[in-house]
Design a protein around this motif. Structure first.
Motif, PDB file in Angstrom:
ATOM      1  N   THR A 172      -1.248   4.099 -11.581  1.00 43.91           N
ATOM      2  CA  THR A 172      -0.471   2.987 -12.135  1.00 43.91           C
ATOM      3  C   THR A 172      -1.360   1.766 -12.333  1.00 43.91           C
ATOM      4  N   GLU A 173      -2.179   1.455 -11.332  1.00 45.93           N
ATOM      5  CA  GLU A 173      -3.085   0.310 -11.453  1.00 45.93           C
ATOM      6  C   GLU A 173      -4.083   0.505 -12.587  1.00 45.93           C
ATOM      7  N   ILE A 174      -4.595   1.716 -12.713  1.00 46.73           N
ATOM      8  CA  ILE A 174      -5.573   2.002 -13.775  1.00 46.73           C
ATOM      9  C   ILE A 174      -4.937   1.789 -15.148  1.00 46.73           C
ATOM     10  N   PHE A 175      -3.759   2.366 -15.364  1.00 47.89           N
ATOM     11  CA  PHE A 175      -3.123   2.268 -16.673  1.00 47.89           C
ATOM     12  C   PHE A 175      -2.583   0.867 -16.947  1.00 47.89           C
ATOM     13  N   ASN A 176      -2.248   0.120 -15.889  1.00 44.16           N
ATOM     14  CA  ASN A 176      -1.790  -1.264 -16.084  1.00 44.16           C
ATOM     15  C   ASN A 176      -2.913  -2.190 -16.531  1.00 44.16           C
ATOM     16  N   MET A 177      -4.154  -1.768 -16.345  1.00 48.26           N
ATOM     17  CA  MET A 177      -5.292  -2.571 -16.816  1.00 48.26           C
ATOM     18  C   MET A 177      -5.333  -2.597 -18.345  1.00 48.26           C
ATOM     19  N   GLU A 178      -4.697  -1.622 -18.974  1.00 45.08           N
ATOM     20  CA  GLU A 178      -4.610  -1.499 -20.422  1.00 45.08           C
ATOM     21  C   GLU A 178      -5.982  -1.518 -21.102  1.00 45.08           C
ATOM     22  N   GLU A 179      -6.942  -0.909 -20.450  1.00 48.30           N
ATOM     23  CA  GLU A 179      -8.287  -0.772 -21.009  1.00 48.30           C
ATOM     24  C   GLU A 179      -8.433   0.635 -21.576  1.00 48.30           C
ATOM     25  N   LYS A 180      -9.278   0.783 -22.570  1.00 50.66           N
ATOM     26  CA  LYS A 180      -9.535   2.118 -23.126  1.00 50.66           C
ATOM     27  C   LYS A 180     -10.629   2.823 -22.351  1.00 50.66           C
ATOM     28  N   GLU A 181     -11.533   2.026 -21.751  1.00 47.28           N
ATOM     29  CA  GLU A 181     -12.628   2.584 -20.956  1.00 47.28           C
ATOM     30  C   GLU A 181     -12.693   1.848 -19.613  1.00 47.28           C
ATOM     31  N   ILE A 182     -12.810   2.629 -18.544  1.00 43.69           N
ATOM     32  CA  ILE A 182     -12.882   2.062 -17.199  1.00 43.69           C
ATOM     33  C   ILE A 182     -14.038   2.724 -16.460  1.00 43.69           C
ATOM     34  N   PRO A 183     -14.872   1.930 -15.778  1.00 49.44           N
ATOM     35  CA  PRO A 183     -15.955   2.530 -14.984  1.00 49.44           C
ATOM     36  C   PRO A 183     -15.390   3.319 -13.803  1.00 49.44           C
ATOM     37  N   SER A 184     -16.026   4.420 -13.479  1.00 49.95           N
ATOM     38  CA  SER A 184     -15.573   5.249 -12.357  1.00 49.95           C
ATOM     39  C   SER A 184     -15.640   4.458 -11.048  1.00 49.95           C
ATOM     40  N   SER A 185     -16.523   3.463 -10.990  1.00 50.23           N
ATOM     41  CA  SER A 185     -16.636   2.651  -9.774  1.00 50.23           C
ATOM     42  C   SER A 185     -15.335   1.897  -9.480  1.00 50.23           C
ATOM     43  N   VAL A 186     -14.632   1.473 -10.518  1.00 52.83           N
ATOM     44  CA  VAL A 186     -13.359   0.772 -10.335  1.00 52.83           C
ATOM     45  C   VAL A 186     -12.346   1.716  -9.694  1.00 52.83           C
ATOM     46  N   ILE A 187     -12.314   2.943 -10.181  1.00 51.25           N
ATOM     47  CA  ILE A 187     -11.376   3.930  -9.637  1.00 51.25           C
ATOM     48  C   ILE A 187     -11.743   4.255  -8.191  1.00 51.25           C
ATOM     49  N   GLY A 188     -13.036   4.450  -7.933  1.00 48.77           N
ATOM     50  CA  GLY A 188     -13.487   4.748  -6.573  1.00 48.77           C
ATOM     51  C   GLY A 188     -13.102   3.651  -5.595  1.00 48.77           C
ATOM     52  N   GLU A 189     -13.264   2.395  -5.999  1.00 47.78           N
ATOM     53  CA  GLU A 189     -12.902   1.267  -5.125  1.00 47.78           C
ATOM     54  C   GLU A 189     -11.394   1.221  -4.886  1.00 47.78           C
ATOM     55  N   LEU A 190     -10.607   1.489  -5.929  1.00 47.34           N
ATOM     56  CA  LEU A 190      -9.146   1.515  -5.763  1.00 47.34           C
ATOM     57  C   LEU A 190      -8.734   2.590  -4.764  1.00 47.34           C
ATOM     58  N   VAL A 191      -9.321   3.776  -4.899  1.00 51.77           N
ATOM     59  CA  VAL A 191      -9.000   4.882  -3.983  1.00 51.77           C
ATOM     60  C   VAL A 191      -9.396   4.516  -2.561  1.00 51.77           C
ATOM     61  N   MET A 192     -10.582   3.918  -2.395  1.00 50.73           N
ATOM     62  CA  MET A 192     -11.030   3.547  -1.046  1.00 50.73           C
ATOM     63  C   MET A 192     -10.117   2.489  -0.435  1.00 50.73           C
ATOM     64  N   ASP A 193      -9.678   1.507  -1.226  1.00 47.50           N
ATOM     65  CA  ASP A 193      -8.762   0.489  -0.699  1.00 47.50           C
ATOM     66  C   ASP A 193      -7.466   1.123  -0.204  1.00 47.50           C
ATOM     67  N   LYS A 194      -6.941   2.059  -0.981  1.00 52.52           N
ATOM     68  CA  LYS A 194      -5.689   2.727  -0.596  1.00 52.52           C
ATOM     69  C   LYS A 194      -5.899   3.615   0.630  1.00 52.52           C
ATOM     70  N   LEU A 195      -7.019   4.333   0.671  1.00 52.30           N
ATOM     71  CA  LEU A 195      -7.300   5.213   1.816  1.00 52.30           C
ATOM     72  C   LEU A 195      -7.524   4.419   3.093  1.00 52.30           C
ATOM     73  N   LYS A 196      -8.126   3.251   2.975  1.00 52.11           N
ATOM     74  CA  LYS A 196      -8.396   2.421   4.154  1.00 52.11           C
ATOM     75  C   LYS A 196      -7.085   2.080   4.865  1.00 52.11           C
ATOM     76  N   ASP A 197      -6.040   1.806   4.073  1.00 52.83           N
ATOM     77  CA  ASP A 197      -4.734   1.481   4.647  1.00 52.83           C
ATOM     78  C   ASP A 197      -3.997   2.724   5.146  1.00 52.83           C
ATOM     79  N   LEU A 198      -4.307   3.874   4.557  1.00 50.43           N
ATOM     80  CA  LEU A 198      -3.581   5.102   4.894  1.00 50.43           C
ATOM     81  C   LEU A 198      -4.146   5.806   6.126  1.00 50.43           C
ATOM     82  N   GLU A 199      -5.463   6.051   6.139  1.00 50.22           N
ATOM     83  CA  GLU A 199      -6.058   6.839   7.235  1.00 50.22           C
ATOM     84  C   GLU A 199      -7.546   6.534   7.322  1.00 50.22           C
ATOM     85  N   ALA A 200      -7.993   6.006   8.468  1.00 53.56           N
ATOM     86  CA  ALA A 200      -9.367   5.520   8.625  1.00 53.56           C
ATOM     87  C   ALA A 200     -10.415   6.617   8.462  1.00 53.56           C
ATOM     88  N   VAL A 201     -10.182   7.790   9.053  1.00 53.00           N
ATOM     89  CA  VAL A 201     -11.171   8.872   8.966  1.00 53.00           C
ATOM     90  C   VAL A 201     -11.288   9.359   7.516  1.00 53.00           C
TER      91      VAL A 201
END
Length: 150
Positions: A93-122
């Motif tokens: 949802t966050e990726i598509f809400n950016m309304e960009e045609k091209e997104i660096p994979s680093s942006v996606i990786g950081e989003l996933v890490m932020d979500k995982l940090k809140d979900l499960e530390a290991v």
């Protein structure tokens, strides 16, 4: 819509309702030829999203790549499939809400890490170790310190 059982084109919708995520429609269908019922989902078509990888190559967005990484990070951890799907849905949802045609994979990786940090530390540290390509134990320890300081 073709019937998945007999391949007949003679099917009809008997029930429609919003799906769990409210971004798609769940339809119950009935085949008039074999009388079997099946479910289909209708989703809004989005703009094709291109991911710019670390080596500057480009490829089309593929949800299963995020799923694979998150599933690997959460392997044998107390994280349910529903939690994983919700995390991936939120990232998507966050990726598509950016309304960009091209997104660096680093942006996606950081989003996933932020979500995982809140979900499960290991799971977060596992994902970070692959994503950030830890070269030695010190970089691994630095990431662990970030988690512990939180």
């Amino acid at each position: 819509m073709k019937c998945p059982y007999c391949s007949s084109d003679n099917t009809r919708v008997i029930d429609s309702r919003p799906a769990d995520d409210n971004y798609s429609i769940r339809r119950r269908r009935l085949c008039d030829d074999c009388a079997k019922r099946f479910t289909t989902y209708e989703k809004v078509e989005t703009i094709p999203l291109i991911i710019i990888k670390k080596d500057n190559t480009r490829e089309q967005y593929n949800r299963s790549k995020i799923e694979d990484g998150v599933l690997r990070a959460c392997h044998k951890r107390p994280v349910s499939v529903n939690q994983i799907n919700q995390l991936i849905d939120e990232v998507e949802t966050e990726i598509f809400n950016m309304e960009e045609k091209e997104i660096p994979s680093s942006v996606i990786g950081e989003l996933v890490m932020d979500k995982l940090k809140d979900l499960e530390a290991v799971a977060y540290v596992r994902f970070a170790s692959v994503y950030r390509e830890f070269k030695d134990v010190n970089s691994f320890v630095e990431e662990l310190k970030k988690v512990l300081d939180k």
